[in-house]
Design a protein around this motif. Sequence first.
Motif, short mmCIF file in Angstrom:
data_model
loop_
_atom_site.label_atom_id
_atom_site.label_comp_id
_atom_site.label_asym_id
_atom_site.label_seq_id
_atom_site.Cartn_x
_atom_site.Cartn_y
_atom_site.Cartn_z
N CYS A 4 59.48 3.24 -57.85
CA CYS A 4 60.29 4.38 -57.41
C CYS A 4 60.62 5.29 -58.59
O CYS A 4 60.52 6.51 -58.49
CB CYS A 4 61.56 3.88 -56.74
N GLU A 7 57.51 7.16 -59.54
CA GLU A 7 57.26 8.21 -58.54
C GLU A 7 58.19 9.39 -58.78
O GLU A 7 57.76 10.55 -58.69
CB GLU A 7 57.46 7.64 -57.13
N CYS A 8 59.42 9.14 -59.12
CA CYS A 8 60.38 10.22 -59.40
C CYS A 8 59.92 11.04 -60.60
O CYS A 8 59.95 12.27 -60.56
CB CYS A 8 61.77 9.66 -59.65
N ARG A 9 59.49 10.37 -61.65
CA ARG A 9 59.01 11.09 -62.84
C ARG A 9 57.79 11.94 -62.51
O ARG A 9 57.65 13.08 -62.98
CB ARG A 9 58.70 10.11 -63.96
N LEU A 36 61.61 14.11 -53.81
CA LEU A 36 62.26 13.52 -54.98
C LEU A 36 63.67 13.05 -54.63
O LEU A 36 64.07 11.95 -55.01
CB LEU A 36 62.29 14.54 -56.12
N SER A 37 64.40 13.85 -53.90
CA SER A 37 65.76 13.46 -53.49
C SER A 37 65.73 12.18 -52.68
O SER A 37 66.58 11.31 -52.84
CB SER A 37 66.41 14.57 -52.67
N HIS A 39 63.60 9.72 -52.93
CA HIS A 39 63.38 8.61 -53.84
C HIS A 39 64.61 8.35 -54.72
O HIS A 39 64.93 7.20 -55.01
CB HIS A 39 62.15 8.84 -54.72
N LEU A 40 65.25 9.41 -55.17
CA LEU A 40 66.41 9.23 -56.04
C LEU A 40 67.53 8.47 -55.36
O LEU A 40 68.29 7.75 -56.00
CB LEU A 40 66.92 10.57 -56.55
N VAL A 43 66.88 4.87 -56.21
CA VAL A 43 66.87 4.40 -57.60
C VAL A 43 68.22 3.77 -57.90
O VAL A 43 69.26 4.40 -57.77
CB VAL A 43 66.59 5.57 -58.57
N ALA A 49 68.47 8.13 -62.60
CA ALA A 49 68.55 9.14 -61.54
C ALA A 49 69.17 10.42 -62.09
O ALA A 49 68.68 11.53 -61.82
CB ALA A 49 69.35 8.61 -60.36
N ILE A 52 66.69 12.27 -64.29
CA ILE A 52 65.65 12.91 -63.49
C ILE A 52 66.20 14.16 -62.81
O ILE A 52 65.55 15.21 -62.78
CB ILE A 52 65.07 11.92 -62.47
#
Length: 97
Positions: A4, A7-9, A36-37, A39-40, A43, A49, A52
Amino acid sequence: MAWCAAECRTLVATVEFAVGSGGGFDDLATRLGRRLSYHLDRVRCRVLAAGILTSLGDAYQGADDTAAARDAWQRALRHYEELGHPEEAELRARLTR
């Protein structure tokens, strides 16, 4: 968790590309920002988080989307405030500019 975060990065890098390329990528940046939100929210490392979200805000600021930048920075600030993290002061200063 590691997947996760990775993936965010990747999503932040893609948003940075989309907003930095100009012309026709605004919708793509918005959709990627939503992903992205998503996934965050999953995290567990709140410092990660927040970092990111700060990067995402920087990408939006670079594209002159101040509203989206401030939204991302506000979300990051909430994490930093709750953690008592030293980055809180820098981010708060950024939001007052």
